[in-house]
Enzyme design. Structure first.
Site, PDB file in Angstrom:
ATOM      1  N   SER A 353     -36.807 -59.692 -48.826  1.00 32.24           N
ATOM      2  CA  SER A 353     -35.676 -58.869 -48.428  1.00 32.24           C
ATOM      3  C   SER A 353     -34.549 -58.957 -49.467  1.00 32.24           C
ATOM      4  CB  SER A 353     -35.212 -59.287 -47.020  1.00 32.24           C
ATOM      5  OG  SER A 353     -34.389 -58.289 -46.454  1.00 32.24           O
ATOM      6  N   ASP A 469     -39.703 -54.842 -43.934  1.00 34.95           N
ATOM      7  CA  ASP A 469     -39.016 -56.076 -44.345  1.00 34.95           C
ATOM      8  C   ASP A 469     -39.918 -57.305 -44.200  1.00 34.95           C
ATOM      9  OD1 ASP A 469     -37.267 -58.322 -44.534  1.00 34.95           O
ATOM     10  OD2 ASP A 469     -35.591 -57.087 -43.879  1.00 34.95           O
TER      11      ASP A 469
END
Length: 577
Positions: A353, A469
């Site tokens: 991320s 993610d």
């Protein structure tokens, strides 16, 4: 101790390439033990008992005072995370030839010899690997002065000077970075191809690394040296003809190396006049192998490249795991700033991320100060809002086109091959609910996948998968580094704990906060468990700040610097030979 057997086994390089079912079989037979500093695992002459593998800590192997001249014990080797021992006795049934004692409090995986034998019968891939390993550890026969020997053949076609320089610098680098014994041998000094096995074997008793330089002119002698080597470093020019010749030569060698020959062939490209005329993908296609490294002209960049290769070869790489956390991940910039200033060598980065974004910027050549300047415009709340391009809420609330546009202004069309430091980016295949580690292809595509918060950003399509993610499956991916054999790991967790979530006043949460806070609550638990698996763990979380407050970048970066400075003594101790 609260460790999942499967996560421990999965993080160890010797087991990481096995199937899920084979790992489960190993879990059923292994024991996870805690040992204190000074504990003796076994002594020289003891009967075979277990196969051992280190999860955390260090173990010393040595010959005791009683069996050494001069009345001093002789240290054979210091082993760290991922190293295994007791394998010769477990595999052959011989008594232990050395003593093993614990240098620091350690967690060690233990598999009884009977169970280890059954596992080798069930898992052919593990048996082949162990056979190759034993050939290195038993090389030379008799009483050895080193625990394990490695033979590295450095081969080139015409450029003897390039081969000689690389072999010499590699040897110096291994000796400096690992403190281990290295011997540099000119292959032409061996009388004939028939004498190669005995000549190499005699040297492996005394040296951890035997580097043999050889060129095409050596003919059959050179081919036999390559066949006897554990690793082949093939130096080649980058025109199409040279790349094809290198691929054909390796494929035509008399027999493959034990284990996986593809992983033993390291193709190293010279940055010559042809270097920029062809894409990396095209070069790899002509070689029929991945490109291992490129050699710049002789300068500081050349020295840095060879030193990094030396750390990889000798198993002393330093890896950095950068975790997720939204705006709080900007603390990674502060950490990198301190690591740069203190000249801490970073050989590989894995990012999830926000950690993927910051790691990619640094790996692509931006300094920490450069990255600070790049994000400076987002200190404005209005500028940050421009990144939010609403979508019809079918697959996500935000399309992500504005974010992609910003990333493309940073990276252009760069791919992973263009990075100065190897990078792994973690995403999640949302359909199959599994971790995906990306290390090839377009850099922006990989980053977009890793930052695509489910429900907020639309998923990214890649290779038929829908990626989101990576934080939802692996928010702080230190285990990715462990699986690659990286033994020195710094992990930076920028997810807030429940105690860190402090607000000045109660407020009603909007939909973005509800989604992200829900994920971060789950992610923090996973990331916090990494603490036991790494050498240095940082958790730079300032008070009164939240995941969306990119306009507080100075606060986050300062916090990263503070925590990195506090940990610097431990970091310096970790990277010292």
């Amino acid at each position: 101790m609260n460790l999942s057997k499967y996560s421990v086994i999965d993080s160890l390089p010797i087991f990481s390439g096995l199937s899920f079912f084979h790992k489960r079989a190993i879990c059923s037979k292994c024991h996870i033990e805690e040992y204190k500093k000074g504990d003796i695992l076994y002594e020289e002459g003891d009967p075979p008992d277990n196969f051992y593998c280190i999860f955390t800590g260090r173990v010393e192997l040595y010959h005791p005072v009683s069996s050494c001249r001069g009345g001093r014990k002789r240290v054979i080797g210091h082993l760290r995370k991922g190293d295994y021992f007791g394998s010769i006795s477990a595999f052959t049934g011989r008594k232990h030839s050395v003593c093993a004692s614990v240098l620091n409090d350690s967690i060690v995986i233990r598999i009884p010899v009977e169970d280890f034998g059954r596992l080798l019968e069930k898992i052919p891939k593990l048996a082949v690997f162990m056979t190759h390993s034993l050939s290195r550890r038993l090389a030379g026969g008799g009483r050895k002065e080193v625990f394990e020997s490695n033979i590295i053949a450095v081969y080139g076609f015409e450029d003897k000077e390039a081969v000689g320089k690389y072999a010499s610098e590699l040897g110096k680098g291994i000796r400096y970075e690992s403190g281990k014994k290295v011997f540099l041998l000119d292959g032409n000094a061996i009388s004939s191809a028939r004498d190669v096995p005995s000549a190499l074997s005699s040297l492996t008793k005394k040296y951890h690394y035997l580097i043999v330089k050889v060129t095409q002119s050596a003919g059959e002698l050179g081919r036999e040296i390559l066949n006897q080597a554990d690793l082949r470093h093939i130096i080649t020019a980058t025109d199409a003809s040279s790349l094809r010749r290198s691929a054909s030569f390796v494929s035509a060698l008399g027999r493959p190396l034990p284990g996986s020959s593809a992983r033993s062939n390291f193709f190293i490209l010279k940055e010559d006049c042809h270097y920029g005329k062809m894409s990396f993908d095209r070069k790899a296609k002509l070689l029929k192998h991945d490109v291992f490294a490129t050699l710049p002209p002789a300068n500081k960049a050349y020295d840095r490249t060879v030193r990094r290769i030396a750390r990889l070869v000798s198993g002393v790489r330093t890896g950095l795991a950068l975790g997720s956390g939204g705006a709080m991940g900007l603390a990674h910039i502060g950490v990198l700033n301190v690591l740069e200033r203190e000249k801490v060598p970073l050989d590989i980065i894995v990012g999830t991320s926000m950690g993927a974004l910051i790691g990619a910027l640094w790996a692509s050549g931006y300094s920490a100060k450069d990255i600070e300047k790049l994000i400076a415009p987002f200190k404005s709340k209005l500028k940050t809002l421009f990144l939010l391009d609403p979508a019809i809420p079918v697959r996500g609330l935000i399309k992500g086109r504005a974010v992609r546009s910003v990333l493309e202004s940073y990276f252009g069309k760069k791919t992973f091959f263009d990075l100065r430091v190897p990078l792994k980016i973690v995403a999640c295949d949302i359909k199959n609910r599994r971790e995906v580690v990306i290390d090839k292809g377009n850099l922006v595509d990989a980053i977009m996948a890793s930052i695509a918060i489910p429900g907020v950003f639309e998923p990214v399509s890649r290779g038929g998968a829908q990626l989101v993610d990576g934080g939802i499956v692996n928010p702080l991916a230190a285990n990715v580094l462990s699986r690659l054999g990286v033994k020195r790991i710094i992990a930076v967790n920028t997810l807030p704990s429940p105690a860190d979530v402090v607000r000045e006043e109660a407020k009603r949460l909007n939909i973005y906060e509800i989604i992200v806070n829900s994920f971060q609550a789950m992610e923090f638990v996973m990331a916090a468990n990494v603490r036991e698996q790494v050498d240095v763990y940082l958790h730079p979380i300032p008070q009164l700040a939240d995941w969306y407050e990119f306009y507080k970048s100075d606060l986050f970066i300062k916090e990263g610097r503070i925590h990195a400075k506090r940990a610097m003594r431990n970091i310096k101790d970790m990277v010292s030979p």
